[in-house]
Design a protein around this motif. Structure first.
Motif, PDB file in Angstrom:
ATOM      1  N   PHE A   1      -7.055  -2.477  15.681  1.00 10.74           N
ATOM      2  CA  PHE A   1      -5.623  -2.262  15.867  1.00 10.74           C
ATOM      3  C   PHE A   1      -5.372  -0.877  16.451  1.00 10.74           C
ATOM      4  CE2 PHE A   1      -4.325  -5.807  13.110  1.00 10.74           C
ATOM      5  CZ  PHE A   1      -5.489  -6.010  12.406  1.00 10.74           C
TER       6      PHE A   1
ATOM      7  N   ILE B   1      -8.309  -9.569  17.761  1.00 11.74           N
ATOM      8  CA  ILE B   1      -8.907 -10.413  16.733  1.00 11.74           C
ATOM      9  C   ILE B   1     -10.061 -11.205  17.338  1.00 11.74           C
ATOM     10  CG2 ILE B   1      -8.491 -12.229  15.037  1.00 11.74           C
ATOM     11  CD1 ILE B   1      -6.992  -9.646  14.454  1.00 11.74           C
TER      12      ILE B   1
ATOM     13  N   TYR C   1     -11.771  -6.677  13.449  1.00  8.92           N
ATOM     14  CA  TYR C   1     -10.350  -6.849  13.707  1.00  8.92           C
ATOM     15  C   TYR C   1      -9.799  -5.445  13.946  1.00  8.92           C
ATOM     16  CZ  TYR C   1     -10.468 -11.684  11.950  1.00  8.92           C
ATOM     17  OH  TYR C   1     -10.719 -13.019  11.754  1.00  8.92           O
TER      18      TYR C   1
ATOM     19  N   TYR D   1      -2.688 -11.086   6.429  1.00  8.55           N
ATOM     20  CA  TYR D   1      -4.145 -10.995   6.505  1.00  8.55           C
ATOM     21  C   TYR D   1      -4.588 -10.128   7.676  1.00  8.55           C
ATOM     22  CZ  TYR D   1      -9.009 -12.502   6.602  1.00  8.55           C
ATOM     23  OH  TYR D   1     -10.382 -12.527   6.585  1.00  8.55           O
ATOM     24  N   ASN D   2      -3.828 -10.148   8.769  1.00  9.83           N
ATOM     25  CA  ASN D   2      -4.279  -9.511  10.003  1.00  9.83           C
ATOM     26  C   ASN D   2      -3.551  -8.233  10.378  1.00  9.83           C
ATOM     27  OD1 ASN D   2      -6.315 -11.263  10.655  1.00  9.83           O
ATOM     28  ND2 ASN D   2      -4.973 -12.649  11.779  1.00  9.83           N
ATOM     29  N   GLU D   3      -2.487  -7.889   9.719  1.00  8.72           N
ATOM     30  CA  GLU D   3      -1.685  -6.772  10.223  1.00  8.72           C
ATOM     31  C   GLU D   3      -0.935  -6.075   9.101  1.00  8.72           C
ATOM     32  OE1 GLU D   3       0.672  -7.932  13.544  1.00  8.72           O
ATOM     33  OE2 GLU D   3       1.978  -6.194  13.397  1.00  8.72           O
ATOM     34  N   GLN D   4      -0.831  -4.735   9.224  1.00  6.64           N
ATOM     35  CA  GLN D   4      -0.026  -3.960   8.288  1.00  6.64           C
ATOM     36  C   GLN D   4       1.285  -3.552   8.937  1.00  6.64           C
ATOM     37  OE1 GLN D   4      -1.917  -0.588   6.451  1.00  6.64           O
ATOM     38  NE2 GLN D   4      -2.951  -1.855   4.936  1.00  6.64           N
ATOM     39  N   PHE D   5       2.327  -3.544   8.120  1.00 10.79           N
ATOM     40  CA  PHE D   5       3.649  -3.124   8.567  1.00 10.79           C
ATOM     41  C   PHE D   5       4.053  -1.918   7.738  1.00 10.79           C
ATOM     42  CE2 PHE D   5       4.578  -6.876  11.096  1.00 10.79           C
ATOM     43  CZ  PHE D   5       3.686  -7.786  10.574  1.00 10.79           C
ATOM     44  N   PHE D   6       4.543  -0.882   8.404  1.00 13.43           N
ATOM     45  CA  PHE D   6       4.835   0.371   7.729  1.00 13.43           C
ATOM     46  C   PHE D   6       6.325   0.621   7.590  1.00 13.43           C
ATOM     47  CE2 PHE D   6       0.856   2.633   7.142  1.00 13.43           C
ATOM     48  CZ  PHE D   6      -0.004   1.866   7.897  1.00 13.43           C
TER      49      PHE D   6
ATOM     50  N   PHE E   1       3.209  -0.714  15.073  1.00 11.99           N
ATOM     51  CA  PHE E   1       2.137  -1.515  15.639  1.00 11.99           C
ATOM     52  C   PHE E   1       2.240  -1.554  17.159  1.00 11.99           C
ATOM     53  CE2 PHE E   1      -0.792  -4.962  15.948  1.00 11.99           C
ATOM     54  CZ  PHE E   1      -0.271  -5.865  16.871  1.00 11.99           C
TER      55      PHE E   1
ATOM     56  N   TYR F   1      -1.988   1.823  16.396  1.00 11.51           N
ATOM     57  CA  TYR F   1      -0.643   2.130  15.922  1.00 11.51           C
ATOM     58  C   TYR F   1      -0.205   3.443  16.561  1.00 11.51           C
ATOM     59  CZ  TYR F   1      -0.877  -1.334  12.138  1.00 11.51           C
ATOM     60  OH  TYR F   1      -0.965  -2.488  11.406  1.00 11.51           O
TER      61      TYR F   1
ATOM     62  N   MET G   1      -6.629  -1.555   5.597  1.00 10.87           N
ATOM     63  CA  MET G   1      -6.942  -1.089   6.935  1.00 10.87           C
ATOM     64  C   MET G   1      -7.618   0.276   6.827  1.00 10.87           C
ATOM     65  SD  MET G   1      -5.435  -3.187   9.207  1.00 10.87           S
ATOM     66  CE  MET G   1      -4.533  -2.443  10.541  1.00 10.87           C
TER      67      MET G   1
ATOM     68  N   GLY H   1       7.329   6.295  10.372  1.00 15.54           N
ATOM     69  CA  GLY H   1       6.150   5.555   9.954  1.00 15.54           C
ATOM     70  C   GLY H   1       5.352   5.103  11.160  1.00 15.54           C
ATOM     71  N   LEU H   2       4.290   4.365  10.922  1.00 17.25           N
ATOM     72  CA  LEU H   2       3.450   3.871  12.001  1.00 17.25           C
ATOM     73  C   LEU H   2       4.038   2.592  12.587  1.00 17.25           C
ATOM     74  CD1 LEU H   2       1.502   5.803  10.465  1.00 17.25           C
ATOM     75  CD2 LEU H   2      -0.342   4.282  11.191  1.00 17.25           C
TER      76      LEU H   2
ATOM     77  N   ARG I   1      -9.586  -3.608  10.257  1.00 13.93           N
ATOM     78  CA  ARG I   1      -9.279  -4.273   8.991  1.00 13.93           C
ATOM     79  C   ARG I   1     -10.534  -4.376   8.153  1.00 13.93           C
ATOM     80  NH1 ARG I   1      -8.451 -10.313   8.851  1.00 13.93           N
ATOM     81  NH2 ARG I   1     -10.492 -10.156   7.902  1.00 13.93           N
TER      82      ARG I   1
ATOM     83  N   TYR J   1       0.831  -1.198   0.000  1.00 14.70           N
ATOM     84  CA  TYR J   1       0.000   0.000   0.000  1.00 14.70           C
ATOM     85  C   TYR J   1       0.873   1.258   0.000  1.00 14.70           C
ATOM     86  CZ  TYR J   1      -3.088  -3.535   2.048  1.00 14.70           C
ATOM     87  OH  TYR J   1      -3.793  -4.679   2.291  1.00 14.70           O
TER      88      TYR J   1
ATOM     89  N   LYS K   1      -3.390  -5.503  18.852  1.00 13.24           N
ATOM     90  CA  LYS K   1      -4.550  -5.815  18.022  1.00 13.24           C
ATOM     91  C   LYS K   1      -5.521  -6.687  18.781  1.00 13.24           C
ATOM     92  CE  LYS K   1      -2.289  -9.828  15.902  1.00 13.24           C
ATOM     93  NZ  LYS K   1      -1.686 -10.356  14.658  1.00 13.24           N
TER      94      LYS K   1
END
Lengths: 110, 111
Positions: free
Chosen positions: B34, B51, B32, A96-101, B46, B36, B99, B43-44, B94, A33, B49
């Motif tokens: 989150f 679930i 789901y 599927y569950n998490e974004q990493f930036f 984590f 950040y 997201m 950047g962001l 999510r 993204y 979270k």
């Protein structure tokens, strides 16, 4: 170590220049993204990709383009930069569950 | 579509006091959720979270969040704030495509 990288971190250029912001991830994620974020403000999705040769526009209209020739690489290009493009650009990849930036690229167009 | 809302643009707390950063969500189905954190010129990162499972989720740097289905909330909390916690915090949910992020809440912890 699995990570997501962006270069350059900071870029100051003149109006009309063509620029490419690089983004690479070593986590093997299919989804990637690009977000645009003005300082201290919300994120706006401008492009995304579900895998190689897949690219889609996001919610915020952008004059930039992207390509996804390799899974790990998702560069963003501005053909002719303008002052209105001044912003921070954040790249991300996701499971599927998490974004990493990535750390972001702060672009200033004079 | 899934969405989250952060009703406060800014939260100010004194160091050592408990902090809460609010988030409410609107989803169809099971959410789901989150949190950040973003430090200046970064950047962001984590934090945590939700679930499924326990409603109280523990994350990085001593933060935790409580999932409340009846109030459709997912507030971020910390028992004792540090000056170094000062940053921009984003709640997210999510969605099918990506997201969905809230507008962000700037937390300032004063000594």
């Amino acid at each position: 170590e699995a990570d997501i990288y962006q270069t350059p971190r900071y870029l100051v250029i003149g109006t009309g220049k063509k620029i490419t912001l690089e983004c690479s991830q070593t986590m093997g994620h299919d989804k990637m993204y690009w977000y645009q974020q003005d300082p201290g403000m919300e994120l706006h999705l401008i492009h995304y990709s579900y895998g190689v040769n897949s690219t889609e526009k996001g919610d915020l209209s952008s004059e930039s383009t992207v390509s996804r020739i390799r899974t790990e690489h998702f560069p963003l290009t501005l053909e002719s930069a303008r002052p209105s493009h001044t912003s921070q650009y954040l790249c991300a990849s996701s499971t599927y569950n998490e974004q990493f930036f990535g750390p972001g690229t702060r672009l200033t167009v004079l | 579509a899934q969405s989250v809302a952060q009703p406060e643009d800014q939260v100010n707390v004194a160091e050592g006091n408990p902090l809460t950063v609010k988030c409410t969500y609107s989803v169809s189905g099971n959410p789901y959720l989150f949190w950040y954190v973003q430090y200046p010129n970064r950047g962001l990162q984590f934090l945590l979270k939700y679930i499924t499972g326990d409603n109280l989720v523990k994350g990085s740097y001593g933060f935790e969040a409580e999932f409340n289905k009846s109030q459709t909330s997912f507030h971020l909390k910390k028992p004792s704030a540090l000056v170094s916690d000062s940053a921009l915090y984003f709640c997210a949910v999510r969605d099918i495509r990506d997201m969905r992020f809230g507008a962000g809440t700037r937390l300032t912890v004063k000594p």
